[in-house]
Design an enzyme around this catalytic site. Structure first.
Site, mmCIF file in Angstrom:
data_model
loop_
_atom_site.group_PDB
_atom_site.id
_atom_site.type_symbol
_atom_site.label_atom_id
_atom_site.label_comp_id
_atom_site.label_asym_id
_atom_site.label_seq_id
_atom_site.Cartn_x
_atom_site.Cartn_y
_atom_site.Cartn_z
ATOM 1 N N LYS A 1 8.682 2.083 14.648
ATOM 2 C CA LYS A 1 7.379 2.577 14.205
ATOM 3 C C LYS A 1 6.295 1.585 14.610
ATOM 4 O O LYS A 1 6.264 0.462 14.118
ATOM 5 C CB LYS A 1 7.357 2.772 12.690
ATOM 6 C CG LYS A 1 6.053 3.336 12.154
ATOM 7 C CD LYS A 1 6.101 3.479 10.641
ATOM 8 C CE LYS A 1 4.788 4.045 10.111
ATOM 9 N NZ LYS A 1 3.650 3.146 10.374
ATOM 10 N N ARG B 1 -7.237 10.061 13.961
ATOM 11 C CA ARG B 1 -6.665 11.013 13.007
ATOM 12 C C ARG B 1 -7.709 11.492 12.008
ATOM 13 O O ARG B 1 -7.685 12.641 11.577
ATOM 14 C CB ARG B 1 -5.482 10.384 12.264
ATOM 15 C CG ARG B 1 -4.812 11.368 11.306
ATOM 16 C CD ARG B 1 -3.442 10.886 10.881
ATOM 17 N NE ARG B 1 -3.497 9.563 10.293
ATOM 18 C CZ ARG B 1 -2.448 8.766 10.160
ATOM 19 N NH1 ARG B 1 -1.274 9.159 10.605
ATOM 20 N NH2 ARG B 1 -2.566 7.583 9.593
ATOM 21 N N TYR C 1 0.835 -1.197 0.000
ATOM 22 C CA TYR C 1 0.000 0.000 0.000
ATOM 23 C C TYR C 1 0.876 1.255 0.000
ATOM 24 O O TYR C 1 0.646 2.203 -0.759
ATOM 25 C CB TYR C 1 -0.908 -0.028 1.222
ATOM 26 C CG TYR C 1 -1.643 1.256 1.501
ATOM 27 C CD1 TYR C 1 -2.793 1.593 0.803
ATOM 28 C CD2 TYR C 1 -1.195 2.135 2.484
ATOM 29 C CE1 TYR C 1 -3.478 2.773 1.069
ATOM 30 C CE2 TYR C 1 -1.868 3.306 2.756
ATOM 31 C CZ TYR C 1 -3.005 3.630 2.053
ATOM 32 O OH TYR C 1 -3.671 4.793 2.316
#
Length: 686
Positions: free
Chosen positions: A151, A172, A69
């Site tokens: 991450k 978000r 992606y």
């Protein structure tokens, strides 16, 4: 040591570059005109990214890996940057606004005080060096101090604290506005309703990631398999789906946790941290979870070595990670580079190449769950992935299976999604043998032969035959699981034999078994038959909440079961409850007659009068080292306590584990007794 790390890092980059290849930058001279095919490629990329955005952010059910992606978005970003005069191409938005959108209609909306962006992604050593070059050009010196950290692969969240108190938790969303999920976030481990100390700003938006630890995810999937249900695909999807649940008991039960690593609004601005290291110190002082094991380094070589170290060490981490984040440590230098339309220019994420292998498909098995839903499973020649050998991968449901268009002997690419769950990511149709037969969705149940039924949404195919042997086996395995009646020795193989011989049709039949019936079964014998009958006899004393879990009612896990047990008071009362489906009421009546769960809760809804936790209403918060919270709750209930999912006026005791959050604070504010895991174990006894 840095030389070793740099070697590892260089190898990882070489592998990732060879695996997927980069999208070369378009020369400056080509910007004025758009070459043939570029418009069509941008249109296709925008449509494809929009499609996968919907699956990833809205449905938490992606069809491709995060790595693939991100490569699509990187290609689109380069083309849009190279040809800024491409406008109104395709239905998708231009990249500057395309950070995904996780909003849905079931939650109220709230605006961020400061836009909440994403991170630009890099995949090669050259791209990371290019980021460093941009930074050096902006700040004017080579000795740039970087913060290099893992991450987290989770769900982005923004926590707003005003005067030290949590007032809002927002996803978000589209960067400007997100879903207000404050009620659920208050239940998450590590989230504090009030910050410690007094040195907090008037207003601060703390940015972070909600995720599931690898051990918790693995335990959840153990319970899924014990229940005859398909395992969840990866921790990120499960965390995203859990965060949007409207049943708070599910949020509590699944054990989400949070890590914080940045901020948006900070008022007054003069009080902002001067470095990321300073920010980490403040988070610790406030009692909030920050990123562990951050590496602070200076210059390109040290930064690359630190990234290489994480590429080497990531399998040791207890939480899911899909890359490394490199940030400028000094806030003053961050301000020099500033913010891009969708991401800060002073930070970048290097994405790990997925752990993949090529193999050959050998078959597709359709497994029947206890609810009758069939789950397709790909079987392939064994390969090594992330340190273990795998030969099977779930395909989740009929729609996803059909999209793959599998044929006999197909060459496929598999990976471990989130380095945990094996998944098929590609079918190499160019290597398909001519005339290979396609695998189809079955029309009849592979266990009982009854014609299958398709759900209205078209996702699942279902066997609606309640007498299906496959369903009976799965129900039996779930009934005997640790979360249910905890009957040691009753696994899938024995369950299949019991059902095949007609000895067990439903869970109550277990309590009618005799040694004479068991001993003739293959692999049983007198000694193992006696042990099994002892286990079954002991399970009669299991508490009511465990029996409710064992019955396997849809949507009823350990936390919900504990609350139901308090509400109904006894198995006999459950057997007469009108809201319970007839099949479960019938089993409950049989179990009552067979002497199961004879102890009833007294009328005042408190716990039974015997045991070290008699009279206690207990709430768990934080993570435990010895048991899952569900397992610990079952032990407390067996010791006379009542376990509830959240703090109420009835709560008499809170068990606080690692990273205990809002519940612990509220308990102390209300004067509720709090104990740790060591004291819990002492009270429970051997």
């Amino acid at each position: 040591m840095p030389v070793v790390f740099l070697a590892v890092f260089t190898w990882c980059f070489a592998f990732s570059s060879g695996l997927v290849g980069g999208v070369p930058p378009v020369p400056e001279s080509a910007r004025a005109t758009i070459p043939p095919g570029i418009v069509e490629r941008v249109r296709a990329l925008r449509a494809e990214v929009a499609y996968h955005d919907d699956l990833y952010f809205k449905q938490a059910a992606p069809e491709i890996s995060d790595y693939d992606y991100d490569r699509l978005k990187a290609e689109l970003g380069r083309l849009e940057a190279a040809y800024p005069n491409i406008t109104d191409v395709g239905a998708g938005t231009r990249l500057p606004a395309a950070i995904g959108d996780d909003r849905d209609d079931s939650w109220p909306k709230a605006r961020h005080r400061v836009r909440m962006g994403s991170l630009d992604k890099v995949f090669t050593a050259d791209e990371l060096a290019g980021f460093h070059g941009t930074v050096v050009e902006a700040v004017g010196h080579e000795d740039v101090v970087y913060s290099v950290e893992p991450k987290f692969d989770g769900v982005a969240i923004s926590l707003t604290y005003e005067a030290g108190r949590l007032v809002r938790a927002v996803t978000r969303g589209n960067g400007e506005e997100g879903d207000d999920v404050t009620p659920n976030v208050r239940l998450i481990s590590g989230v504090r309703p009030r910050l410690r100390g007094e040195d907090w700003p008037d207003v601060v938006e703390l940015r972070g990631e909600i995720h599931l630890r690898a051990a918790d995810f693995a335990q959840i999937n153990v319970r899924q398999r014990e229940a005859g249900l398909a395992p969840f695909a990866n921790p990120r999807n499960l965390a995203a789906g859990t965060l949007k649940q409207h049943d708070p008991s599910v949020v509590t039960e699944r054990g989400l946790t949070v890590v914080l690593f940045g901020w948006g609004a900070w008022e007054p601005a003069a009080d902002r941290p001067t470095t990321l290291a300073d920010f980490q110190t403040r988070l610790t002082g406030w009692g909030l979870p920050s990123v562990p094991r951050v590496r602070e380094v200076k210059g390109l070589m040290a930064m690359q070595a630190a990234v290489g170290a994480w590429a080497h060490e990531r399998e040791e981490l207890p939480y899911p990670t899909d890359g490394v984040v490199v940030k400028l440590d000094r806030v003053a230098e961050q301000l020099v580079l500033g913010e891009g339309p969708a991401a800060p220019r002073w930070a970048v994420a290097y994405k790990f190449a997925p752990n993949r292998a090529t193999t050959r498909l050998t078959g597709v098995e359709w497994q029947v769950g206890r609810s009758g839903v069939l789950t397709p499973v790909a079987e392939f020649e064994p390969v090594n992935l992330a340190g273990s050998q795998v030969a099977r991968a779930t395909l989740h449901h009929a729609v996803r299976f059909a999209a793959w268009d599998f044929h006999e002997g197909d060459v496929i690419v598999v990976e471990k999604a989130g380095d945990i769950i094996p998944a098929v990511v590609e079918v190499d149709r160019l290597q398909r043998v001519a005339g290979a037969v396609a695998y189809d969705v079955p029309e009849r149940c592979p266990s009982c032969g009854v014609a299958l039924w398709r759900e209205e949404d078209g996702v699942d195919v279902v066997c609606r035959n309640a007498a299906c042997p496959g369903q009976r086996v799965r129900r039996l395995v779930h009934f005997a699981s640790r979360a249910g009646m905890n009957i040691d020795g009753l696994g899938p193989a024995l369950a299949e034999r019991l059902v095949a011989e007609g000895l067990v049709r439903g869970p109550p039949d277990l309590y009618r078994l005799t040694a004479a019936a068991l001993v003739p079964l293959p692999g049983v014998g007198p000694a193992s038959a006696a042990r099994l009958l002892d286990e079954i006899a002991m399970s009669r004393e299991r508490n009511l909440s465990a029996v409710i879990v064992a019955l396997g009612m849809p949507g009823v896990g350990p936390v919900t079961a504990a609350e139901m047990a308090v509400r109904v008071g006894s198995l006999a009362n459950l057997a007469e409850a009108e809201e319970i489906e007839p099949v479960y009421r019938g089993w409950a009546r049989e179990l009552v007659a067979l002497g199961v769960a004879r102890r009833s809760l007294p009328a005042d809804d408190t716990a039974p009068s015997r045991g070290p936790f008699a009279g206690d209403v207990v709430v768990f918060t934080g993570g435990l080292a010895t048991w899952t919270r569900a397992e610990a709750g079952q032990r407390v209930a067996a010791a006379g306590g009542v376990v509830e999912s959240r703090l109420t006026a009835r709560t008499t005791l809170v068990v606080a584990g690692a990273n205990a959050g809002a519940t612990l604070i509220r308990a102390r504010e209300r004067g509720v007794e709090v104990i740790d895991e060591a004291e819990l174990k002492r009270r429970l006894g051997p």
